[in-house]
Design a protein around this motif. Structure first.
Motif, PDB file in Angstrom:
ATOM      1  N   ALA A  17      38.302  36.753  38.787  1.00 57.74           N
ATOM      2  CA  ALA A  17      37.811  36.409  37.450  1.00 57.74           C
ATOM      3  C   ALA A  17      38.056  37.556  36.469  1.00 57.74           C
ATOM      4  O   ALA A  17      38.445  37.333  35.316  1.00 57.74           O
ATOM      5  N   GLU A  18      37.826  38.770  36.912  1.00 57.75           N
ATOM      6  CA  GLU A  18      38.060  39.926  36.039  1.00 57.75           C
ATOM      7  C   GLU A  18      39.551  40.094  35.761  1.00 57.75           C
ATOM      8  O   GLU A  18      39.951  40.379  34.633  1.00 57.75           O
ATOM      9  N   ARG A  19      40.373  39.929  36.789  1.00 56.80           N
ATOM     10  CA  ARG A  19      41.826  39.998  36.580  1.00 56.80           C
ATOM     11  C   ARG A  19      42.254  38.938  35.569  1.00 56.80           C
ATOM     12  O   ARG A  19      43.039  39.222  34.670  1.00 56.80           O
ATOM     13  N   ARG A  20      41.760  37.724  35.706  1.00 51.32           N
ATOM     14  CA  ARG A  20      42.115  36.633  34.785  1.00 51.32           C
ATOM     15  C   ARG A  20      41.668  36.970  33.365  1.00 51.32           C
ATOM     16  O   ARG A  20      42.401  36.773  32.400  1.00 51.32           O
ATOM     17  N   ARG A  21      40.464  37.496  33.224  1.00 50.44           N
ATOM     18  CA  ARG A  21      39.946  37.865  31.889  1.00 50.44           C
ATOM     19  C   ARG A  21      40.841  38.909  31.237  1.00 50.44           C
ATOM     20  O   ARG A  21      41.186  38.808  30.064  1.00 50.44           O
ATOM     21  N   ARG A  22      41.237  39.894  32.020  1.00 45.04           N
ATOM     22  CA  ARG A  22      42.103  40.955  31.482  1.00 45.04           C
ATOM     23  C   ARG A  22      43.492  40.415  31.152  1.00 45.04           C
ATOM     24  O   ARG A  22      44.090  40.786  30.149  1.00 45.04           O
ATOM     25  N   TRP A  23      44.020  39.538  32.004  1.00 41.25           N
ATOM     26  CA  TRP A  23      45.320  38.919  31.775  1.00 41.25           C
ATOM     27  C   TRP A  23      45.312  38.142  30.463  1.00 41.25           C
ATOM     28  O   TRP A  23      46.235  38.248  29.655  1.00 41.25           O
ATOM     29  N   GLU A  24      44.263  37.368  30.257  1.00 41.37           N
ATOM     30  CA  GLU A  24      44.176  36.558  29.043  1.00 41.37           C
ATOM     31  C   GLU A  24      44.007  37.397  27.789  1.00 41.37           C
ATOM     32  O   GLU A  24      44.289  36.934  26.686  1.00 41.37           O
ATOM     33  N   ALA A  34      52.408  31.525  36.699  1.00 47.52           N
ATOM     34  CA  ALA A  34      51.535  31.819  37.845  1.00 47.52           C
ATOM     35  C   ALA A  34      52.093  33.010  38.633  1.00 47.52           C
ATOM     36  O   ALA A  34      51.333  33.848  39.114  1.00 47.52           O
ATOM     37  N   ALA A  35      53.403  33.093  38.745  1.00 49.18           N
ATOM     38  CA  ALA A  35      54.031  34.238  39.421  1.00 49.18           C
ATOM     39  C   ALA A  35      53.839  35.510  38.607  1.00 49.18           C
ATOM     40  O   ALA A  35      53.623  36.584  39.172  1.00 49.18           O
ATOM     41  N   TRP A  36      53.894  35.382  37.283  1.00 47.14           N
ATOM     42  CA  TRP A  36      53.656  36.557  36.438  1.00 47.14           C
ATOM     43  C   TRP A  36      52.267  37.114  36.704  1.00 47.14           C
ATOM     44  O   TRP A  36      52.088  38.311  36.886  1.00 47.14           O
ATOM     45  N   PHE A  37      51.298  36.221  36.725  1.00 50.41           N
ATOM     46  CA  PHE A  37      49.917  36.653  36.961  1.00 50.41           C
ATOM     47  C   PHE A  37      49.775  37.293  38.350  1.00 50.41           C
ATOM     48  O   PHE A  37      49.049  38.271  38.517  1.00 50.41           O
ATOM     49  N   ALA A  38      50.467  36.762  39.344  1.00 52.04           N
ATOM     50  CA  ALA A  38      50.412  37.332  40.698  1.00 52.04           C
ATOM     51  C   ALA A  38      50.955  38.754  40.720  1.00 52.04           C
ATOM     52  O   ALA A  38      50.541  39.563  41.557  1.00 52.04           O
ATOM     53  N   ARG A  39      51.857  39.079  39.802  1.00 52.34           N
ATOM     54  CA  ARG A  39      52.450  40.427  39.744  1.00 52.34           C
ATOM     55  C   ARG A  39      51.598  41.394  38.931  1.00 52.34           C
ATOM     56  O   ARG A  39      51.855  42.595  38.923  1.00 52.34           O
ATOM     57  N   PHE A  40      50.620  40.886  38.242  1.00 50.23           N
ATOM     58  CA  PHE A  40      49.770  41.667  37.338  1.00 50.23           C
ATOM     59  C   PHE A  40      48.653  42.360  38.106  1.00 50.23           C
ATOM     60  O   PHE A  40      48.004  41.765  38.956  1.00 50.23           O
ATOM     61  N   ALA A  41      48.459  43.625  37.801  1.00 50.42           N
ATOM     62  CA  ALA A  41      47.324  44.371  38.358  1.00 50.42           C
ATOM     63  C   ALA A  41      46.554  45.007  37.203  1.00 50.42           C
ATOM     64  O   ALA A  41      47.147  45.465  36.221  1.00 50.42           O
TER      65      ALA A  41
END
Length: 188
Positions: free
Chosen positions: A105-112, A143-150
């Protein structure tokens, strides 16, 4: 209650500068991040500061999950960052412990919170630092972009601020301990 009220006054300008650096482009937006590689060699690269939580003394930045820095941080979380403001002639060095955020959830929040151009940077299918023969591959799979995101957060435990515009030069070091922050002036 203002969390900065418990800070030593000498830290207020640093906290303010870090807050400004993560909301608009300033001299402190780009920081040099130092880590230790698997063979013990120092590694330094630039990162863009994306968040600052002054109440917790935690800064954040985005990176590629496949990058060497992520492997290095997982093996040894100790980091140092250096920031330089050429106009003000102020250097700030920060030391602390980094963690690659695992909470989805935190990763998603930061991604957005990233702009479309920044997110597009994660379209590269080849891991950073990998040899390429020709053009670097990219895809359109978000979705692959998000998987590569840290998302990396650094808990700052030490601040070293050097003001070269002051006459004489002025330097302050602050350390975080169990009782909070303790600051002292030191020779520049």
């Amino acid at each position: 209650m203002d969390p900065a009220a418990d800070l030593p006054p000498v830290l207020h300008p640093v906290w303010d500068a870090l807050g400004a650096a993560t909301t608009r482009r300033t001299a402190f937006t780009l920081a040099g991040l130092a880590t230790v590689s698997g063979d013990g060699a120092p590694q330094v690269r630039s990162v863009i500061l994306r968040s600052w939580d002054g109440a917790r003394g935690v800064l954040g930045f985005a990176t590629d999950e496949r990058s060497a820095k992520v492997r290095e941080l997982r093996a040894d979380p100790r980091v140092a960052l250096v920031l330089w403001d050429d106009e003000a002639q102020v250097q700030v060095r920060l030391a602390g412990r980094a963690a690659v955020v695992a909470d989805p959830a935190e990763r998603r929040r930061r991604w957005e919170g990233l702009g479309p151009g920044t997110r597009r940077g994660y379209a590269t299918t080849t891991a950073p630092g990998s040899a390429v023969d020709g053009r670097v591959g990219q895809d359109d799979d978000e979705a692959a972009w998000f998987a590569r995101f840290a998302w990396v957060e650094v808990v700052v435990d030490r601040v070293d601020r050097l003001d070269l515009a002051a006459d004489p030069h002025d330097r302050m070091v602050a350390d975080r301990g169990a009782g909070g922050w303790r600051a002292r002036r030191v020779a520049p």
